[in-house]
Motif scaffolding. Structure first.
Motif, short mmCIF file in Angstrom:
data_model
loop_
_atom_site.label_atom_id
_atom_site.label_comp_id
_atom_site.label_asym_id
_atom_site.label_seq_id
_atom_site.Cartn_x
_atom_site.Cartn_y
_atom_site.Cartn_z
N THR A 81 -6.99 3.68 8.73
CA THR A 81 -6.40 4.44 9.85
C THR A 81 -5.70 5.53 9.67
N VAL A 82 -5.30 5.89 8.34
CA VAL A 82 -4.42 7.01 7.92
C VAL A 82 -5.15 8.15 7.05
N LYS A 83 -6.48 7.31 6.43
CA LYS A 83 -6.97 8.37 5.40
C LYS A 83 -7.18 9.86 5.91
N PHE B 202 -4.66 6.68 -2.62
CA PHE B 202 -4.09 5.21 -2.19
C PHE B 202 -4.21 4.15 -3.23
N GLU B 203 -2.97 3.37 -3.27
CA GLU B 203 -2.79 2.55 -4.08
C GLU B 203 -2.67 0.99 -3.57
N LYS C 108 -5.65 13.62 4.08
CA LYS C 108 -6.93 14.06 3.43
C LYS C 108 -6.92 15.57 3.09
N ASP C 109 -5.76 16.10 2.99
CA ASP C 109 -5.83 17.32 2.40
C ASP C 109 -5.05 17.58 1.23
N VAL D 246 0.90 -1.30 -0.01
CA VAL D 246 0.10 -0.06 -0.06
C VAL D 246 1.01 1.07 0.05
N HIS D 247 0.48 2.19 -0.93
CA HIS D 247 1.29 3.60 -1.05
C HIS D 247 0.28 4.28 -1.21
N TYR D 248 0.73 5.75 -1.04
CA TYR D 248 -0.12 6.94 -1.37
C TYR D 248 0.48 7.73 -2.32
#
Length: 90
Positions: free
Chosen positions: A40-42, A54-55, A48-49, A10-12
């Motif tokens: 947990t992190v979104k 997310f992939e 969020k900003d 998972v990465h952003y």
């Protein structure tokens, strides 16, 4: 007998001032654990900003034996990045 086990990376991905970039969240032994990590992190600042996404990538690892508990497995990732002539990461 060789066994195939699947893991989830998972990465952003987001845009920074100059380019597309990413923040690595982690590797997970199940899709549910990967989705739980995203949940947990979104809503945290920085996620969020930023308008990113997310992939989740599923990948297989072939083991020479059965692995009953994937959570006890240690995986290593080897990578190399460099800047090209224009200064971009590759």
């Amino acid at each position: 007998m060789k066994k195939i086990r699947y893991f989830y990376d998972v990465h952003y991905e987001y845009k920074n001032a100059n380019d597309q970039d990413y923040f690595h969240i982690g590797y997970f032994s199940s899709l549910k654990k990967a989705k739980d990590a995203i949940d947990t992190v979104k809503d945290q600042p920085g996620f969020k900003d930023s308008g990113g996404k997310f992939e989740t990538n599923k990948f297989a690892v072939i083991f020479p034996y059965d692995v009953p508990d994937k959570s006890k497995v240690t995986l290593y990732e080897v990578s190399h990045e460099y800047e090209d002539a224009e200064g971009y990461d590759n």
